[in-house]
Design a protein around this motif. Structure first.
Motif, PDB file in Angstrom:
ATOM      1  N   LEU A  73       0.816  -1.211   0.000  1.00  0.00           N
ATOM      2  CA  LEU A  73       0.000   0.000   0.000  1.00  0.00           C
ATOM      3  C   LEU A  73       0.851   1.263   0.000  1.00  0.00           C
ATOM      4  O   LEU A  73       0.563   2.214  -0.746  1.00  0.00           O
ATOM      5  CB  LEU A  73      -0.923   0.012   1.230  1.00  0.00           C
ATOM      6  CG  LEU A  73      -2.031  -1.043   1.279  1.00  0.00           C
ATOM      7  CD1 LEU A  73      -2.779  -0.952   2.599  1.00  0.00           C
ATOM      8  CD2 LEU A  73      -2.999  -0.845   0.119  1.00  0.00           C
ATOM      9  N   LYS A 101       0.681   8.475   2.407  1.00  0.00           N
ATOM     10  CA  LYS A 101       0.828   7.087   2.850  1.00  0.00           C
ATOM     11  C   LYS A 101      -0.025   6.816   4.086  1.00  0.00           C
ATOM     12  O   LYS A 101      -0.647   5.750   4.209  1.00  0.00           O
ATOM     13  CB  LYS A 101       2.297   6.775   3.136  1.00  0.00           C
ATOM     14  CG  LYS A 101       3.184   6.745   1.894  1.00  0.00           C
ATOM     15  CD  LYS A 101       4.616   6.421   2.260  1.00  0.00           C
ATOM     16  CE  LYS A 101       5.502   6.400   1.021  1.00  0.00           C
ATOM     17  NZ  LYS A 101       6.918   6.088   1.349  1.00  0.00           N
ATOM     18  N   THR A 126      -3.582   6.404   3.050  1.00  0.00           N
ATOM     19  CA  THR A 126      -3.772   5.115   2.380  1.00  0.00           C
ATOM     20  C   THR A 126      -3.906   3.982   3.388  1.00  0.00           C
ATOM     21  O   THR A 126      -4.785   3.117   3.259  1.00  0.00           O
ATOM     22  CB  THR A 126      -2.587   4.827   1.438  1.00  0.00           C
ATOM     23  OG1 THR A 126      -2.506   5.853   0.445  1.00  0.00           O
ATOM     24  CG2 THR A 126      -2.747   3.486   0.751  1.00  0.00           C
ATOM     25  N   ALA A 137      -7.332   1.735   4.121  1.00  0.00           N
ATOM     26  CA  ALA A 137      -7.357   0.276   4.040  1.00  0.00           C
ATOM     27  C   ALA A 137      -7.912  -0.338   5.321  1.00  0.00           C
ATOM     28  O   ALA A 137      -8.696  -1.300   5.278  1.00  0.00           O
ATOM     29  CB  ALA A 137      -5.946  -0.247   3.776  1.00  0.00           C
TER      30      ALA A 137
END
Length: 249
Positions: free
Chosen positions: A56, A102, A105, A109
């Motif tokens: 990811l 990041k 992200t 998730a």
């Protein structure tokens, strides 16, 4: 004249080289150990949580790989994904190598994983009967003015594996069907049971000699690959012809 050879231990060069060996980037790893390649070859279940998270975020920092970075983050979360999901963007950005993009992200998730747990598994229709197959395919085929052929791929419990696949689009009275494409699609989906359907724009359910020949070709190809051909349906607007019901399979 004897040339002096530097003492690497004294200069610290050996230590630097050892550090570099231990800090290989992910692209230098063996292909089967890289997270993305590992997932493609073995499936997502073969990866650790850190490896999945590394995919990811994409990259780590100059000091550690993405996998090492996510191992460190998870360690601080007692290796608990629920704890990770409770982190804030600001807290994740404290780690060298993780910026806002990041961090967002990772948290997105975690939220998707939580929402998946709250949802019920999608109910796959049971297609073990000609009527069930007809009800599935009739809306797709009732208004067609040319012949089309479709395949329905199922597991051993007659449950649909994926959406029906159109394999040919033809003329008013016939359509060319490549048996190799049918078998290929079934194998790629790991299907153990399959049904073939095509429509008659004339609204006649009477099978032609070509329909009979196609049925036998598909049946023989499926037998070779150990796939059960459940049925071949001719579909019109309001009725169907089933080779299975007529005892012709």
């Amino acid at each position: 004249m004897k040339e002096d050879i530097p003492n690497t231990e004294a200069t610290g060069f050996a230590g630097i080289e050892a550090d570099n060996v231990g800090k290989l980037s992910i692209t230098q790893w063996a292909e089967e150990d890289r997270p993305r390649e590992k997932l493609m070859q073995k499936g997502p279940q073969a990866l650790s949580n850190a490896e999945l998270l590394a995919i990811l975020i994409g990259s780590g920092s100059t000091k550690e790989t993405a996998v090492e970075l996510m191992k460190r983050v998870l360690k601080d979360c007692n290796n608990n994904l629920n704890t990770l999901g409770k982190k804030s963007i600001r807290e994740l950005c404290q780690y060298n190598g993780i910026g806002e993009a990041k961090a967002i992200t990772v948290l997105a998730a975690c939220e998707l994983g939580k929402r998946r747990q709250l949802e019920h598994a999608e109910e796959r229709p049971d297609l073990g009967s000609p009527t069930a197959i007809y009800n599935l395919m009739h809306p797709r085929m009732q208004d067609l003015d040319v012949e089309e052929a479709w395949i329905i791929l199922m597991n051993q419990n007659y449950r649909l594996i994926k959406d029906p696949i159109r394999i040919s689009h033809g003329g008013i009275s016939e359509t060319a069907v490549d048996v190799r494409i049918i078998v290929k699609e079934a194998l790629l989906a790991n299907a153990t049971i399959m049904a073939l359907c095509h429509n008659h724009p004339s609204n006649s359910i009477r099978p032609s000699r070509e329909d009979d020949a196609l049925t036998q070709r598909v049946k023989k190809a499926c037998e070779v690959m150990r796939i059960h051909l459940l049925d071949h349906l001719i579909i019109t607007d309001g009725q169907y012809y089933s080779y299975n019901e007529k005892g012709r399979l």
